[in-house]
Design an enzyme around this catalytic site. Structure first.
Site, PDB file in Angstrom:
ATOM      1  N   LYS A  28       0.802  -1.225   0.000  1.00  0.00           N
ATOM      2  CA  LYS A  28       0.000   0.000   0.000  1.00  0.00           C
ATOM      3  C   LYS A  28       0.841   1.285   0.000  1.00  0.00           C
ATOM      4  O   LYS A  28       0.453   2.281  -0.610  1.00  0.00           O
ATOM      5  CB  LYS A  28      -0.971  -0.012   1.188  1.00  0.00           C
ATOM      6  CG  LYS A  28      -1.909  -1.213   1.183  1.00  0.00           C
ATOM      7  CD  LYS A  28      -2.539  -1.460  -0.188  1.00  0.00           C
ATOM      8  CE  LYS A  28      -3.356  -2.730  -0.238  1.00  0.00           C
ATOM      9  NZ  LYS A  28      -3.783  -3.091  -1.601  1.00  0.00           N
ATOM     10  N   ASP A 162      -5.229 -11.311  -9.884  1.00  0.00           N
ATOM     11  CA  ASP A 162      -6.072 -10.515 -10.787  1.00  0.00           C
ATOM     12  C   ASP A 162      -5.457  -9.171 -11.135  1.00  0.00           C
ATOM     13  O   ASP A 162      -6.138  -8.283 -11.642  1.00  0.00           O
ATOM     14  CB  ASP A 162      -7.458 -10.312 -10.156  1.00  0.00           C
ATOM     15  CG  ASP A 162      -7.426  -9.403  -8.944  1.00  0.00           C
ATOM     16  OD1 ASP A 162      -6.337  -9.212  -8.366  1.00  0.00           O
ATOM     17  OD2 ASP A 162      -8.492  -8.875  -8.576  1.00  0.00           O
TER      18      ASP A 162
END
Length: 242
Positions: A28, A162
């Site tokens: 992050k 993904d």
């Protein structure tokens, strides 16, 4: 995505969903660095604050993001469709399930038990904090999973993800890679948005995303997790024929 958008809003910077999606899969703090380096956001930041964003800004944004994400994470731990059934089928076949993540340990302390209560449980999970801050696309989280799960060869490992960062992680680790299309950041639609499209539009979106994944090195692509067991069988056949 909502947490990233709200984090930048607190600094008066309006970011788009597309901009938030682009670095998905990174840790992050790296995700925030990547966004700040985007030309449009960089220009907005400089016009707002009269300077380029520095590391102190990154850490302040990261702190705000962390507080926001921890407050909402319990509501975002539902496994996506077909994950629980597929993972349990693979486990019954003797396959071990490891996980890598862009979340921190503290975030995973929320995600793991909530997901477990909903039927999804992995055998091991590692964050960038377990690999000296070297998250995706570095391969070390995969290697930590291999170590604890006692895997002797990278050819026995399949990375399913993904995002493009997932595919890079797999390439750098030298393992098989599978890109999941529906629900992915590359497809860029929520499940509800995708289902609202016509069948023709769905097929076009799926094909465009498949081509992106293949261009970025995916060994296989699947539309949903229900296809993963078939891919595993194909991989086993390829290895047996060598």
């Amino acid at each position: 995505m909502k947490a990233f958008i709200e984090t930048f809003q607190k600094y008066g910077i309006a970011v788009t969903v597309k901009e938030v999606r682009e670095p998905m899969g990174l840790s992050k703090n790296e995700h925030i660095r990547h966004m700040l380096a985007m030309p449009r956001i960089n220009n907005l930041w400089q016009s707002t604050f009269g300077k380029k964003a520095n590391e102190q800004d990154v850490q302040q944004l990261y702190q705000i993001f962390t507080e926001l994400i921890l407050s909402v994470l319990p509501s975002y731990t539902d496994p996506i469709p077909e994950v629980v059934e597929t993972i349990n089928e693979l486990k019954r076949a003797g396959i071990k399930i490891g996980s890598t993540t862009g979340y921190t340990k503290k975030m995973m302390e929320v995600v793991i038990p909530n997901a477990r209560n909903k039927g999804y449980e992995v055998d091991a999970c590692y964050t960038a904090e377990d690999t000296n801050g070297l998250g995706r696309p570095f391969p070390y989280m995969i290697f930590r999973n291999m170590e604890v799960l006692k895997m002797s060869a990278t050819k026995q490992v399949v990375k399913v993800g993904d995002t493009l960062q997932d595919l890079k992680e797999a390439q750098y680790a030298g393992v098989w890679s599978v890109g999941v299309i529906i629900g992915s950041s590359e497809l860029g639609l929520t499940l509800g948005e995708f289902e609202s499209l016509s069948k023709k539009e769905q097929k076009e979106k799926i094909q465009a995303t498949r081509e992106i994944f293949l261009r970025h090195g995916a060994d296989f692509t699947i539309e949903t997790m229900s296809e993963l067991t078939q891919v595993i069988s194909k991989i086993n056949q390829r290895m047996e024929s060598k």
